[in-house]
Design an enzyme around this catalytic site. Structure first.
Site, PDB file in Angstrom:
ATOM      1  N   LEU A   6       1.107  -0.883  -0.107  1.00  0.00           N
ATOM      2  CA  LEU A   6      -0.392   0.258  -0.606  1.00  0.00           C
ATOM      3  C   LEU A   6       0.739   1.206  -0.551  1.00  0.00           C
ATOM      4  O   LEU A   6       0.378   2.114   0.256  1.00  0.00           O
ATOM      5  CB  LEU A   6      -1.034   0.310   0.930  1.00  0.00           C
ATOM      6  CG  LEU A   6      -2.486  -1.270   0.947  1.00  0.00           C
ATOM      7  CD1 LEU A   6      -2.777  -0.855   2.560  1.00  0.00           C
ATOM      8  CD2 LEU A   6      -2.818  -0.849   0.087  1.00  0.00           C
ATOM      9  N   CYS A   7       1.529   0.833  -1.259  1.00  0.00           N
ATOM     10  CA  CYS A   7       3.128   2.760  -0.704  1.00  0.00           C
ATOM     11  C   CYS A   7       3.026   2.772  -2.191  1.00  0.00           C
ATOM     12  O   CYS A   7       3.903   2.785  -2.778  1.00  0.00           O
ATOM     13  CB  CYS A   7       4.063   2.162  -0.032  1.00  0.00           C
ATOM     14  SG  CYS A   7       5.371   0.572  -0.614  1.00  0.00           S
ATOM     15  N   GLY A   8       2.342   2.766  -3.021  1.00  0.00           N
ATOM     16  CA  GLY A   8       2.580   3.069  -4.132  1.00  0.00           C
ATOM     17  C   GLY A   8       3.951   2.283  -5.223  1.00  0.00           C
ATOM     18  O   GLY A   8       3.447   1.024  -5.401  1.00  0.00           O
TER      19      GLY A   8
END
Lengths: 133, 353
Positions: free
Chosen positions: B118-120
């Site tokens: 969930l950090c791109g």
């Protein structure tokens, strides 16, 4: 007459205070430093650093590094360090046993080097907990 | 399929309802009941709360990461000071195991990735850089082995057994000296036992809150002057330390990068070395190695948090947008149902009358 002692590690300052005397473990033996000591620079071994503040001895487990002493100022740069009061005695003892077991099982030059380092560190931590105060 | 049910709605589509009408047609196929739409709206609302919270948590952690970098400065400053002075006092060429330059036959790549997703594109970027480097090395005929730090990298390399992996390490939330020491020990033993001839560190450099750069730094062999070298041999003097600082400018979080030139004071001329120069350098260079690795870990963590902040921020915005669209849809359907009921009642009344 006091010495200004600064113990630094890569992520924090362990200790920054005035002390009366320190005993440092180096590769060539232990050095005792009192106020007005001659300026020296030395490599610090994995071992115990004993500090005396007002007749009370405090231990710091140092994992190797460098020390510079001069002008009543001591700067110790260590790879890692822990004050003896912050170490959990049981956990340190367990870590020592695990390190000994790993060394016995180590095979090959690389694993032996690593296991030896880990053992020395674990031993230092256990010694730090048993410092006479 | 779409138009017959929605004959009562306005004929001229507005930009929003143009989007909505295409969604309407696809939604129609799946579910058209009021209850389902209501459930969907509440789930989107919950998701938005979660992503908003994750963004705020990441913002708070970036501040902590920055403080960690700042508290590491006294150490690096003192170390650079000492290295500089020792080099001036010892002119002879010293042979320390960590500075030995050998012909390169095998390279160890230390790849720093994140622990969670969930950090791109953060993890993807660094892994792609690693793959590029491995391709380059293969073309030059040099073997390589990977030391992976971080769960995301670990799972990637575990799923690809054709890449030689040396060790998989994980670190807790904030990188400590122990983590840096573990990596340093591994790398040290690899280099000294001559299993590898060069060690490169691949991590993400923190440029700004919206930009981060995967970079490759040569970790070993060290140069005695304490320089950090890029893969292309571009060397950055350790006496110039780059620092990033998270501040607020006009109410928005920004990052300022300064270059601090540490002032090197000269030693007292009567300074005696307790051991011979080789042993002193032997003790200093691992300190430098540790602090480099720790800095890389901290920067990588800060980049990951910034990437997560921006990814969660755009996720929140998308969730708000989606909720708006769904609400309009819901209201239209509710009104259509009411209109239908009224028509029935009026028709029934007319039939009786």
């Amino acid at each position: 007459m006091t010495l200004k002692l600064c113990v630094l590690t890569p992520n924090r300052i362990i200790l920054d205070s005035e002390v009366k005397e320190i005993i440092l473990s180096t590769n060539s033996g232990q050095i005792g430093v009192l106020p007005n000591h001659a300026p020296i620079a030395t490599a610090v071994d994995i071992g115990l650093l004993r500090i005396r503040l007002n007749d009370q001895w405090l231990g710091v487990a140092l994992m190797g590094g460098f020390a510079r002493i001069g002008n009543d100022e001591i700067i110790i740069l260590g790879n890692d360090g822990e004050i003896s009061t912050d170490i959990n005695p049981q956990e340190a003892q367990e870590a020592l046993e695990i390190a000994e077991a790993t060394l016995r099982k180590a095979k090959g030059k690389r694993q032996v080097i690593e296991a030896n380092l880990a053992l020395r560190r674990a031993r230092t931590r256990v010694e730090a907990v048993n410092v006479i105060s | 399929m779409s138009s017959t049910m929605w004959a009562t709605t306005s004929a001229k589509p507005t930009p929003l309802s143009a989007k909505a009408s295409s969604r309407r047609s696809s939604l129609c196929i799946v579910r058209c009941s009021l209850r389902d739409l209501r459930d969907r709206i509440s789930s989107v609302k919950n998701t938005q709360k979660i992503t908003e919270a994750m963004k705020l948590v990441a913002a708070a952690k970036v501040r902590r990461a920055q403080e960690a970098v700042v508290s590491g400065r006294p150490f690096s400053e003192a170390l650079v000071d000492v290295l500089f002075n020792i080099n001036e006092q010892l002119d002879i060429d010293i042979d320390v195991p960590l500075t030995r330059v050998r012909p390169v036959k095998k390279v160890a790549l230390v790849v720093v990735t994140g622990e969670r997703g969930l950090c791109g594109a953060f993890n993807n970027n660094i892994i792609r850089k690693a793959e590029q480097r491995m391709e380059q090395l293969k073309q030059l005929g040099i073997e390589y082995t990977v030391v992976s730090v971080g769960k995301k990298g670990n799972s990637y390399f575990q799923r690809r057994p054709y890449i030689p992996v040396d060790r998989l390490l994980e670190s807790a939330s904030l990188p400590t000296t122990k983590d840096a020491q573990a990596i340093a020990d591994d790398v040290f033993s690899l280099f000294v036992s001559e299993e590898v001839d060069k060690v490169e560190l691949l991590y993400t450099k923190f440029v700004s809150l919206v930009k981060s750069d995967p970079v490759i730094h040569t970790l070993l062999p060290l140069s005695p002057k304490g320089e950090i070298c890029d893969v292309n041999g571009v060397c950055v003097d350790a006496a110039e330390d780059e620092l990033f600082r998270l501040t607020t400018k006009e109410g928005k979080l920004t990052v300022e990068r300064d270059t601090v030139r540490t002032q090197t004071t000269s030693f007292s001329p009567i300074l005696q070395f307790e051991q011979d120069p080789v042993q002193i350098l032997d003790a200093l260079l691992p300190l430098y190695l540790n602090s480099q690795i720790l800095r890389a870990l901290q920067e990588s963590l800060a980049s990951e948090l910034a990437a997560r902040m921006s990814a969660m921020s755009s996720a929140s915005d998308n969730a708000v947008e989606l909720k708006k669209t769904l609400s309009i849809l819901y209201n239209r359907q509710r009104q259509a149902k009411i209109t239908g009921e009224i028509l029935e009642i009026v028709a029934g009344a007319n039939a009786l009358a």
